[in-house]
Design a protein around this motif. Structure first.
Motif, PDB file in Angstrom:
ATOM      1  N   ALA A 142      41.045  69.839  39.391  1.00  0.00           N
ATOM      2  CA  ALA A 142      40.246  68.877  38.637  1.00  0.00           C
ATOM      3  C   ALA A 142      39.177  69.578  37.811  1.00  0.00           C
ATOM      4  CB  ALA A 142      39.603  67.865  39.598  1.00  0.00           C
ATOM      5  N   GLU A 143      38.520  70.579  38.380  1.00  0.00           N
ATOM      6  CA  GLU A 143      37.511  71.324  37.640  1.00  0.00           C
ATOM      7  C   GLU A 143      38.133  72.064  36.457  1.00  0.00           C
ATOM      8  OE1 GLU A 143      34.158  71.607  37.930  1.00  0.00           O
ATOM      9  OE2 GLU A 143      34.260  69.948  39.358  1.00  0.00           O
ATOM     10  N   TRP A 144      39.327  72.612  36.661  1.00  0.00           N
ATOM     11  CA  TRP A 144      39.997  73.303  35.554  1.00  0.00           C
ATOM     12  C   TRP A 144      40.298  72.334  34.420  1.00  0.00           C
ATOM     13  CZ3 TRP A 144      44.480  73.070  32.771  1.00  0.00           C
ATOM     14  CH2 TRP A 144      44.803  74.204  32.012  1.00  0.00           C
ATOM     15  N   LEU A 145      40.762  71.154  34.767  1.00  0.00           N
ATOM     16  CA  LEU A 145      41.049  70.155  33.741  1.00  0.00           C
ATOM     17  C   LEU A 145      39.783  69.726  33.012  1.00  0.00           C
ATOM     18  CD1 LEU A 145      43.623  67.938  35.675  1.00  0.00           C
ATOM     19  CD2 LEU A 145      44.094  69.392  33.683  1.00  0.00           C
ATOM     20  N   ALA A 146      38.662  69.707  33.721  1.00  0.00           N
ATOM     21  CA  ALA A 146      37.408  69.327  33.090  1.00  0.00           C
ATOM     22  C   ALA A 146      36.908  70.384  32.118  1.00  0.00           C
ATOM     23  CB  ALA A 146      36.342  69.063  34.160  1.00  0.00           C
ATOM     24  N   ASP A 147      37.386  71.608  32.250  1.00  0.00           N
ATOM     25  CA  ASP A 147      36.929  72.708  31.407  1.00  0.00           C
ATOM     26  C   ASP A 147      37.921  73.105  30.317  1.00  0.00           C
ATOM     27  OD1 ASP A 147      34.446  73.094  32.560  1.00  0.00           O
ATOM     28  OD2 ASP A 147      35.213  74.443  34.099  1.00  0.00           O
ATOM     29  N   HIS A 148      39.073  72.463  30.276  1.00  0.00           N
ATOM     30  CA  HIS A 148      40.101  72.872  29.316  1.00  0.00           C
ATOM     31  C   HIS A 148      40.685  71.654  28.595  1.00  0.00           C
ATOM     32  CE1 HIS A 148      39.865  76.283  32.071  1.00  0.00           C
ATOM     33  NE2 HIS A 148      40.382  77.015  31.106  1.00  0.00           N
ATOM     34  N   GLN A 149      41.042  71.867  27.344  1.00  0.00           N
ATOM     35  CA  GLN A 149      41.774  70.864  26.585  1.00  0.00           C
ATOM     36  C   GLN A 149      43.250  71.229  26.653  1.00  0.00           C
ATOM     37  OE1 GLN A 149      40.331  69.450  22.781  1.00  0.00           O
ATOM     38  NE2 GLN A 149      38.445  70.611  23.054  1.00  0.00           N
ATOM     39  N   VAL A 150      43.982  70.471  27.444  1.00  0.00           N
ATOM     40  CA  VAL A 150      45.373  70.829  27.679  1.00  0.00           C
ATOM     41  C   VAL A 150      46.241  70.526  26.464  1.00  0.00           C
ATOM     42  CG1 VAL A 150      47.363  70.475  29.166  1.00  0.00           C
ATOM     43  CG2 VAL A 150      45.068  70.465  30.152  1.00  0.00           C
ATOM     44  N   LEU A 151      46.109  69.343  25.917  1.00  0.00           N
ATOM     45  CA  LEU A 151      47.000  68.964  24.819  1.00  0.00           C
ATOM     46  C   LEU A 151      46.870  69.889  23.613  1.00  0.00           C
ATOM     47  CD1 LEU A 151      49.159  66.773  24.194  1.00  0.00           C
ATOM     48  CD2 LEU A 151      47.371  65.626  22.881  1.00  0.00           C
ATOM     49  N   PRO A 152      45.667  70.190  23.120  1.00  0.00           N
ATOM     50  CA  PRO A 152      45.579  71.131  21.995  1.00  0.00           C
ATOM     51  C   PRO A 152      46.197  72.481  22.296  1.00  0.00           C
ATOM     52  CG  PRO A 152      43.513  69.939  22.242  1.00  0.00           C
ATOM     53  CD  PRO A 152      44.352  69.599  23.442  1.00  0.00           C
ATOM     54  N   ALA A 153      46.129  72.923  23.549  1.00  0.00           N
ATOM     55  CA  ALA A 153      46.724  74.207  23.914  1.00  0.00           C
ATOM     56  C   ALA A 153      48.242  74.184  23.791  1.00  0.00           C
ATOM     57  CB  ALA A 153      46.323  74.582  25.343  1.00  0.00           C
ATOM     58  N   LEU A 154      48.826  72.980  23.804  1.00  0.00           N
ATOM     59  CA  LEU A 154      50.280  72.843  23.697  1.00  0.00           C
ATOM     60  C   LEU A 154      50.719  72.484  22.284  1.00  0.00           C
ATOM     61  CD1 LEU A 154      50.934  70.701  26.913  1.00  0.00           C
ATOM     62  CD2 LEU A 154      50.865  73.188  26.704  1.00  0.00           C
ATOM     63  N   GLY A 175      51.848  71.532  42.108  1.00  0.00           N
ATOM     64  CA  GLY A 175      52.678  72.191  43.097  1.00  0.00           C
ATOM     65  C   GLY A 175      51.835  73.185  43.873  1.00  0.00           C
ATOM     66  N   ARG A 176      52.340  74.408  44.021  1.00  0.00           N
ATOM     67  CA  ARG A 176      51.588  75.484  44.665  1.00  0.00           C
ATOM     68  C   ARG A 176      52.126  76.807  44.150  1.00  0.00           C
ATOM     69  NH1 ARG A 176      53.809  74.171  50.735  1.00  0.00           N
ATOM     70  NH2 ARG A 176      56.041  74.439  50.313  1.00  0.00           N
ATOM     71  N   ALA A 177      51.438  77.876  44.482  1.00  0.00           N
ATOM     72  CA  ALA A 177      51.809  79.194  43.982  1.00  0.00           C
ATOM     73  C   ALA A 177      53.270  79.505  44.324  1.00  0.00           C
ATOM     74  CB  ALA A 177      50.893  80.250  44.589  1.00  0.00           C
ATOM     75  N   GLY A 178      54.021  79.873  43.308  1.00  0.00           N
ATOM     76  CA  GLY A 178      55.428  80.193  43.487  1.00  0.00           C
ATOM     77  C   GLY A 178      56.352  78.997  43.437  1.00  0.00           C
ATOM     78  N   GLU A 179      55.794  77.789  43.486  1.00  0.00           N
ATOM     79  CA  GLU A 179      56.592  76.566  43.453  1.00  0.00           C
ATOM     80  C   GLU A 179      55.921  75.540  42.537  1.00  0.00           C
ATOM     81  OE1 GLU A 179      57.247  75.082  47.379  1.00  0.00           O
ATOM     82  OE2 GLU A 179      57.932  77.004  48.168  1.00  0.00           O
ATOM     83  N   ARG A 199      53.519  75.224  31.667  1.00  0.00           N
ATOM     84  CA  ARG A 199      53.648  76.103  32.830  1.00  0.00           C
ATOM     85  C   ARG A 199      52.972  77.447  32.577  1.00  0.00           C
ATOM     86  NH1 ARG A 199      58.482  75.308  33.592  1.00  0.00           N
ATOM     87  NH2 ARG A 199      58.399  73.994  35.452  1.00  0.00           N
ATOM     88  N   GLY A 200      52.899  77.863  31.322  1.00  0.00           N
ATOM     89  CA  GLY A 200      52.301  79.147  30.995  1.00  0.00           C
ATOM     90  C   GLY A 200      50.780  79.149  30.976  1.00  0.00           C
ATOM     91  N   LEU A 201      50.152  77.984  31.072  1.00  0.00           N
ATOM     92  CA  LEU A 201      48.691  77.939  31.096  1.00  0.00           C
ATOM     93  C   LEU A 201      48.175  78.406  32.458  1.00  0.00           C
ATOM     94  CD1 LEU A 201      47.998  74.563  29.228  1.00  0.00           C
ATOM     95  CD2 LEU A 201      48.138  76.881  28.295  1.00  0.00           C
ATOM     96  N   ASP A 202      46.901  78.778  32.496  1.00  0.00           N
ATOM     97  CA  ASP A 202      46.355  79.407  33.701  1.00  0.00           C
ATOM     98  C   ASP A 202      45.697  78.410  34.653  1.00  0.00           C
ATOM     99  OD1 ASP A 202      44.179  78.767  32.148  1.00  0.00           O
ATOM    100  OD2 ASP A 202      43.146  80.688  32.430  1.00  0.00           O
TER     101      ASP A 202
END
Length: 257
Positions: A142-154, A175-179, A199-202
């Motif tokens: 949730a904190e990551w989403l609050a700090d990033h604009q996902v749609l413009p990045a795509l 999901g979780r790491a690796g899945e 999927r390539g975003l951090d």
């Protein structure tokens, strides 16, 4: 549960959620749920494997009776021990994310969703409802989403449809790491290119399962006046600190995809 019983549960849930969240009165009229003015919500279902309950498609109709009027379709599913609980959960998911964007598109009051003009998508206005974040350790995502604009990045991976219609973009990640799981649907159809970019975003992957769901409406500038008050001021994309309050609201919900 019989098809008619399922439909009854879904429609009752739509009526309840739209009243509780947005103060809008919807009533069941046959196969649709009528709302204020020319709005309505239509229902269609995806049967699951072996006849089990599958996903539910909810279509938010903006101009009922207009054959070529915009309909915002979204596929949703829920969690629960019983079929009725899963259906209720699916509608709550839709109401939290998708309906919020549609209500804001029409009301343009900034109460239920956020509006901006992403520089990466010239000619488009974006209306994003709150993100539903659920699972273990959801605060990090949730904190990551609050700090990033996902749609413009795509933006570079979005193959937006030609024309002037309202375009719905659903993003599901987690999901979780690796899945991990990342999916982008544009007007209900999976975009493999945009999903790969998501999927390539951090965004953070933890050791336990956690997911997020977002829904964004993209409206061409030429069509904005047909769906929202002309006086509404749409800001440019904001800085991360501002987006915490304006452009990346998030809400945790115990619901599914």
């Amino acid at each position: 549960m019989r098809p008619q019983s399922r439909l009854d549960v879904i429609q009752r849930s739509v009526v309840r959620e739209m009243a509780a969240r947005y103060g809008q009165r919807f009533t069941v009229e046959g196969s649709v749920v009528r709302g204020p003015g020319t709005t309505a919500v239509a229902v269609r279902e995806h049967p699951g494997e072996g006849g089990a309950a599958g996903h539910v498609d909810l279509g938010f109709v903006l101009n009922l009776g207009q054959a070529d009027g915009p309909v915002v379709w979204d596929c949703t599913a829920g969690l629960g021990r019983t079929e009725e609980e899963r259906l209720d959960s699916a509608v709550r998911m839709w109401a939290t994310t998708t309906a919020a964007a549609v209500v804001e598109l029409q009301d343009a009051r900034g109460e239920h969703a956020d509006r901006c003009r992403p520089a990466e998508l010239p000619g488009w206005q974006a209306v994003q409802g709150p993100a539903a974040v659920f699972g273990f350790g959801s605060d990090r995502l949730a904190e990551w989403l609050a700090d990033h604009q996902v749609l413009p990045a795509l933006a570079g991976a979005l193959a937006l449809p030609a024309g002037t219609g309202v375009t719905g973009v659903k993003l599901f990640l987690g999901g979780r790491a690796g899945e991990d799981v990342a999916e982008v649907r544009i007007n209900g159809a999976v975009s493999e290119q945009a999903s790969a970019a998501l999927r390539g975003l951090d965004w953070p992957r933890g050791e336990r399962l956690c997911w997020a769901r977002l829904f964004v409406l993209l409206v061409p500038d030429g069509a904005a006046a047909q769906t929202a008050p002309a006086a509404a001021e749409v800001p440019p994309a904001a800085a991360p600190a501002v987006r915490r309050g304006l452009l990346a609201r998030w809400r945790r919900a115990g619901v599914g995809q």
